[in-house]
Write a protein that holds these residues in place. Structure first.
Motif, short mmCIF file in Angstrom:
data_model
loop_
_atom_site.label_atom_id
_atom_site.label_comp_id
_atom_site.label_asym_id
_atom_site.label_seq_id
_atom_site.Cartn_x
_atom_site.Cartn_y
_atom_site.Cartn_z
N VAL A 158 44.44 31.12 48.58
CA VAL A 158 44.64 31.92 47.15
C VAL A 158 46.14 31.82 47.13
CG1 VAL A 158 44.62 33.94 45.98
CG2 VAL A 158 42.74 33.50 47.04
N ARG A 159 46.87 32.02 48.67
CA ARG A 159 48.29 32.11 48.67
C ARG A 159 48.71 31.53 49.97
NH1 ARG A 159 52.12 37.94 48.43
NH2 ARG A 159 53.94 36.52 48.88
N SER A 160 49.95 30.83 49.96
CA SER A 160 50.36 30.22 51.01
C SER A 160 51.82 30.53 51.18
CB SER A 160 49.79 28.86 51.46
OG SER A 160 50.30 28.18 52.68
N ALA A 184 46.82 47.18 51.44
CA ALA A 184 47.54 46.27 50.13
C ALA A 184 48.62 45.61 50.72
CB ALA A 184 47.88 47.28 49.05
N THR A 185 49.65 46.18 51.61
CA THR A 185 50.97 45.37 51.96
C THR A 185 50.61 44.89 53.47
OG1 THR A 185 52.13 47.02 51.01
CG2 THR A 185 53.12 46.03 52.77
N TYR A 210 54.97 41.99 53.12
CA TYR A 210 54.72 41.24 51.80
C TYR A 210 54.11 42.50 51.14
CZ TYR A 210 54.91 36.56 54.03
OH TYR A 210 55.58 35.41 54.69
N TYR A 211 54.68 43.11 50.05
CA TYR A 211 54.16 44.18 49.41
C TYR A 211 53.14 43.42 48.38
CZ TYR A 211 58.23 47.04 51.00
OH TYR A 211 58.85 47.70 51.87
N THR A 215 47.39 40.83 45.70
CA THR A 215 47.46 40.77 44.21
C THR A 215 48.42 40.18 43.64
OG1 THR A 215 48.23 42.95 44.32
CG2 THR A 215 46.00 42.73 44.50
N SER A 216 49.58 39.62 44.33
CA SER A 216 50.85 39.19 43.60
C SER A 216 51.19 37.94 44.72
CB SER A 216 51.91 40.16 43.64
OG SER A 216 52.44 40.51 44.92
N THR A 217 52.63 37.25 44.34
CA THR A 217 53.39 36.24 45.01
C THR A 217 54.80 36.75 44.97
OG1 THR A 217 53.73 35.29 42.86
CG2 THR A 217 51.89 34.50 43.95
N THR A 218 54.79 38.01 45.26
CA THR A 218 55.90 38.90 45.71
C THR A 218 56.38 38.39 47.24
OG1 THR A 218 55.50 40.57 44.48
CG2 THR A 218 57.22 40.67 45.93
#
Length: 225
Positions: A158-160, A184-185, A210-211, A215-218
């Motif tokens: 989903v994210r890398s 979540a973080t 990573y906050y 659920t985000s790409t922050t």
């Protein structure tokens, strides 16, 4: 249990060196008994695993294995057959079980030309992985750390995100995982040999936060100490 008389070879018994019944063979036998008593009745010559060693092995296993939605996930490195120079694939495996609705499966996340540090964390939000890797066999290739969000059902990425020293001038030596804010973080931590983008502190140990990772790409916030 052995009492004091059971392990007393020449004290107050009939088997002292001055006793008519004493012999060198008896001394060897008694020495063997003492050997066994010294290891708390463990089998002679078969050392027991200390509780601390067993606890450490369980702790190390927990760093690369996690469970969510009834499924157990493990990250490992697997030698690539015929690869020259030698390399390792980093693989996440989902085990089949009576509690796992998704069944067995695996996904390859990347490849490294040296031995990677591996970490996996699973919670109600999903599966997170981190691993150090050397992307090419070149002597100038520097280690970095890849952080991933893996979908528990499909095993898709989903994210890398890569944690890389600025300008690729030095190594990110290691990476491990933790969590906060109820999962979540995501927190990645380890050591590195050069500055990370926007880091606070400019020291060898880093923490990447990573906050809202799942659920985000922050992008992460780097702190060093």
């Amino acid at each position: 249990m052995l009492d004091k008389d059971s392990v007393s070879f020449w004290r107050g018994g009939d088997e002292s060196p001055s006793s008519p019944s004493w012999s060198p063979d008896m001394r060897v036998f008694k020495s063997a008994v003492w050997c066994c008593a010294a290891v708390s009745l463990a089998a002679c010559g078969a050392p027991e695993e200390a509780p601390e060693q067993a606890a450490l092995a369980q702790q190390e296993a927990a760093l690369v294995t996690g469970t969510t939605q009834g499924c157990t996930y493990t990250i490992s490195s697997v030698p690539v057959p015929g690869s020259m120079p030698p390399s390792l694939d980093i693989v996440v495996t989902r085990a089949a079980s009576g509690t796992c609705a998704h069944g067995a499966g695996s996904v390859t996340l990347g490849r490294s030309y040296n031995t990677p540090y591996l970490a996996l964390l699973a919670n109600s939000y999903g599966v997170a992985t981190a691993f150090s890797y050397k992307p090419t066999p070149s002597g100038s290739s520097m280690n970095r750390c890849q952080v991933n969000h893996i979908d528990p059902a499909t095993l898709s990425m989903v994210r890398s995100h890569d944690i890389v020293v600025m300008y690729g001038t030095n190594h990110v030596n290691s990476c491990a995982l933790d969590q906060t804010d109820g999962g979540a973080t995501l927190v990645v931590y380890g050591t590195k040999g050069g500055p990370l983008p926007g880091e606070v502190g400019n020291h060898a140990n880093y923490v990447a936060t990573y906050y809202d990772f799942f659920t985000s790409t922050t992008p992460p916030v780097y702190y060093t100490y």
